[in-house]
Design an enzyme around this catalytic site. Structure first.
Site, PDB file in Angstrom:
ATOM      1  N   ALA A  49       0.059   5.298   1.262  1.00  0.00           N
ATOM      2  CA  ALA A  49       0.051   6.172   2.455  1.00  0.00           C
ATOM      3  C   ALA A  49      -0.050   5.367   3.750  1.00  0.00           C
ATOM      4  O   ALA A  49      -0.893   4.487   3.889  1.00  0.00           O
ATOM      5  CB  ALA A  49      -1.101   7.160   2.368  1.00  0.00           C
TER       6      ALA A  49
ATOM      7  N   ASP B 263       0.863  -1.175   0.000  1.00  0.00           N
ATOM      8  CA  ASP B 263       0.000   0.000   0.000  1.00  0.00           C
ATOM      9  C   ASP B 263       0.910   1.239   0.000  1.00  0.00           C
ATOM     10  O   ASP B 263       2.112   1.129   0.223  1.00  0.00           O
ATOM     11  CB  ASP B 263      -0.856  -0.073   1.278  1.00  0.00           C
ATOM     12  CG  ASP B 263      -1.589   1.214   1.557  1.00  0.00           C
ATOM     13  OD1 ASP B 263      -2.304   1.680   0.654  1.00  0.00           O
ATOM     14  OD2 ASP B 263      -1.436   1.754   2.673  1.00  0.00           O
TER      15      ASP B 263
ATOM     16  N   LYS C 201     -11.087   6.578  -2.988  1.00  0.00           N
ATOM     17  CA  LYS C 201     -11.462   7.835  -2.325  1.00  0.00           C
ATOM     18  C   LYS C 201     -12.920   8.240  -2.587  1.00  0.00           C
ATOM     19  O   LYS C 201     -13.572   8.848  -1.738  1.00  0.00           O
ATOM     20  CB  LYS C 201     -10.501   8.969  -2.719  1.00  0.00           C
ATOM     21  CG  LYS C 201      -9.031   8.648  -2.415  1.00  0.00           C
ATOM     22  CD  LYS C 201      -8.777   8.201  -0.970  1.00  0.00           C
ATOM     23  CE  LYS C 201      -7.342   7.767  -0.758  1.00  0.00           C
ATOM     24  NZ  LYS C 201      -7.155   6.850   0.369  1.00  0.00           N
TER      25      LYS C 201
END
Ligand SMILES: *Cc1c(COP(=O)(O)O)cnc(C)c1O
Length: 631
Positions: free
Chosen positions: A10, A8, A49
């Protein structure tokens, strides 16, 4: 072998504390007059998102605020507007937060050296990712493929699609050769759904949610508390393992590789899995005549007496070449005189039975207390037979009967018989080193174990801990030259640690290393705790998968656990091969009254090994046996 790591972004590899999405979401909602708490945002981090925005807009309080302030704009359009603003906001922060987390450089180097390919999946869009990639590249991080949900028909986490696409591009087909790493629950689920190893990262991750300076300002206890909480959440989500720093993946990958490749994990009652350092000790050759070697032998003998809570004055160690049964045979054949002696043997499994076979071979007169395999030997059963047979002079029993894993209560039986003047012999083969035993309190005469059980050495010799005043009276008793325990004892004593005949030098050095490691672990009580944790995780996990125990959990030892076949026509061989292909060696059952198999909890085995095993058994139970499971 691990061929690929899928990471992944962040919170996992860059952006310590996963700050960028948090700041951007906060600012995007604030743009429309909605104050979001960090906790609200962090709940669903890891999703793509747009999905994340929609999810937050569904929260009643947020939806109401929106409708009150912007009643002209319907919620569906709101998501698009906020998402648009999010894209603007995140561009502002992505560059500041693209710094690689500590440990990444080590991981990248390790992956390079081991030809492990790196790829990424993310909840970011391609546009956002395009801002990070050059910054990561400047820091030496160039994943081969970077997958966003735009490449998988907008099917993002927790679904497996992005990982599957990454694997296809990397040309890796076996998910057992892939590790998926992330800092959120959605990351863990993504890895689980793809069938890869799913590993959580705690430090700098979303679940701790603090910036690096905030975290470093905490005292150690608070840091531990944050880490433990995040670890528990990721484990609860099904993580195969959780690491603090991303560089901790390196030993984890090495251990997975060892187990999948040339070094499977033995979940067996010995020989068992030994540490790498114990194995490495055997790369040097030693002569038997050497003073250093004799000193080492003396140290091993002393150390074993100390582990039994006894003094060298009262007890001694006699090492005997061969497997554990050689020690039992040497002890029985030397302890019992050739005349005027009768042995009582308590048997509730194969190893008790084996003592009767030894007595047959050696023509030792004996009586048996026969106890069913799923029940412990009791003092009253022993006493009943003793009353019927006043000629009994010696008594032998097994501590942990490895046949089932049952733990016999030697502490309630042996001192009573010792008080009556009966010479006692305990086969503590599979328990000594893993279960606390106090020779002095037991007042036992002989206790037998071996190099390849809970002290975690390799096979090669057996160990007889003997009460000196008893052993001193056994000259001339032995029925065998090689297995004369008394002669072996005298040779050690009279020649400063010299073995009779050729000894297993490499094994003795490895065993000495294993004794040091036992001390480093915190002694027998610490090892007992580790084994007990392994055992209860295994037992409960298997129970959740629908596997029944052969014996009652109240009499279960932490050494090895027996399970009944889950279905009548269970193919153990196929199950065994399935687990073996994935690095785990288990054991067939040995009880006579039902079909069973056994899984050992001893050796260099940790809770995370047990949890990886349980994940495999879960998959096998569901997919191959087609049984529904509660877990
Ligand atoms: C392992 C074991 C033995 C010894 O078996 P060997 O195959 O000779 O090493 C004896 N008793 C018990 C209870 C054991 O677990």
């Amino acid at each position: 072998m691990i061929e690929a790591i899928i990471l992944d972004w962040a919170g996992t590899t860059v952006d310590y504390g996963s700050r960028a999405p948090i700041i951007a979401f906060k600012n995007a909602f604030a743009h429309y007059g909605i104050e979001l708490s960090e906790a609200t945002i962090r709940q669903d981090v890891g999703l793509d998102k747009m999905t994340h925005v929609r999810k937050m807009l569904q929260e009643p309080a947020i939806a109401e605020t929106w409708e009150a302030d912007h009643h002209d704009i319907p919620l569906a359009t709101a998501a698009e507007k906020i998402y648009h603003q999010f894209q603007i906001e995140i561009s502002k922060v992505l560059t500041e937060t693209a710094q690689l987390k500590s440990g990444m450089t080590d991981l990248i180097r390790f992956a390079d050296e081991h030809h492990i390919q790196l790829a990424t999946t993310t909840g970011y869009t391609q546009t956002m990712l395009d801002q990070i990639l050059p910054l990561a590249a400047d820091q030496g991080y160039h994943p081969r493929y970077n997958i966003t949900s735009e490449q998988t028909n907008h099917i993002g986490r927790p679904h497996a699609d992005m990982v599957n696409l990454a694997m296809a591009k990397l040309n890796v087909t076996d998910p057992n050769h892939v590790i998926k790493v992330g800092d959120t629950i959605n990351d863990i689920l993504e890895g689980k759904n793809a069938g890869t190893f799913s590993i959580g990262v705690v430090d700098g991750g979303n679940l701790i949610g603090l910036s690096q300076s905030e975290f470093e300002r905490l005292n150690i206890e608070d840091q531990d508390r944050y880490q433990a909480k995040a670890t528990a959440i990721l484990k609860e989500a099904g993580a195969d393992d959780v690491v603090n720093n991303i560089a901790d993946l390196i030993p984890l990958i090495e251990s997975i590789n060892d187990h999948q490749q040339e070094m499977p994990l033995l979940l067996t009652p010995g020989p068992l899995t030994t540490s790498r350092a114990v194995k490495e000790t055997m790369l040097v050759d030693h002569g038997t005549w050497d003073d250093d070697y004799k000193e080492l032998t003396q140290w091993v003998r002393h150390e074993l007496v100390a582990l039994g809570h006894a003094s060298d004055e009262d007890y001694t160690t006699v090492l005997m070449q061969g497997s554990g049964s050689f020690g039992v045979e040497a002890a029985l054949g030397t302890a019992v005189p050739k005349q005027d002696a009768t042995l009582l043997i308590a048997a509730n499994g194969a190893y008790g039975e084996r003592m009767t076979e030894i007595a047959d071979y050696l023509a030792i007169p004996y009586v048996v207390v026969d106890v069913p395999e799923d029940q412990t030997v009791t003092l009253s059963a022993v006493q009943t037979v003793l009353e019927q047979h006043p000629e009994i002079t010696h008594f032998a029993m097994v501590h942990c009967e490895t046949t089932t894993g049952i733990l016999n209560p030697i502490e309630t039986i042996i001192p009573v018989l010792a008080d009556k003047g009966i010479v006692t012999i305990v086969d503590a083969m599979s328990s000594f080193g893993g279960v606390p035993i106090d020779l002095t309190a037991l007042n036992v005469d002989y206790l037998v174990t071996s190099s390849n059980k809970c002290v975690q050495g390799v096979p090669g010799f057996s160990i007889v801990l003997a009460k000196r005043e008893t052993l001193d009276l056994t000259q001339g008793n032995a029925r065998s030259l090689a297995l004369d325990l008394y002669a072996q004892y005298r040779c050690f004593e009279d020649n400063a640690g010299k073995w009779r005949f050729t000894s297993p030098t490499h094994v003795v050095y490895a065993f000495a290393k294993a004794l040091h490691e036992l001390n480093e672990e915190g002694g027998i009580s610490a090892r007992f705790r580790r084994y007990s944790t392994n055992e209860s995780l295994l037992r409960q996990g298997m129970n959740d998968l629908g596997y029944e125990l052969v014996i009652d959990e109240n009499v279960q030892s932490p050494i090895i656990t027996s399970f009944k076949y889950p279905i009548a026509d269970f193919n153990f061989r196929a199950f065994y091969e399935y687990l073996k292909d994935r690095g785990f060696i288990i054991y067939p059952g040995k009880v006579s009254k039902c079909d069973s198999f056994r899984i050992g909890n001893i050796g260099e085995v940790s809770a995370s090994d047990i949890s990886r095993l349980l994940n495999l058994i879960e998959t096998y139970t569901k997919d191959t046996l087609q049984l529904s499971v509660a877990r």
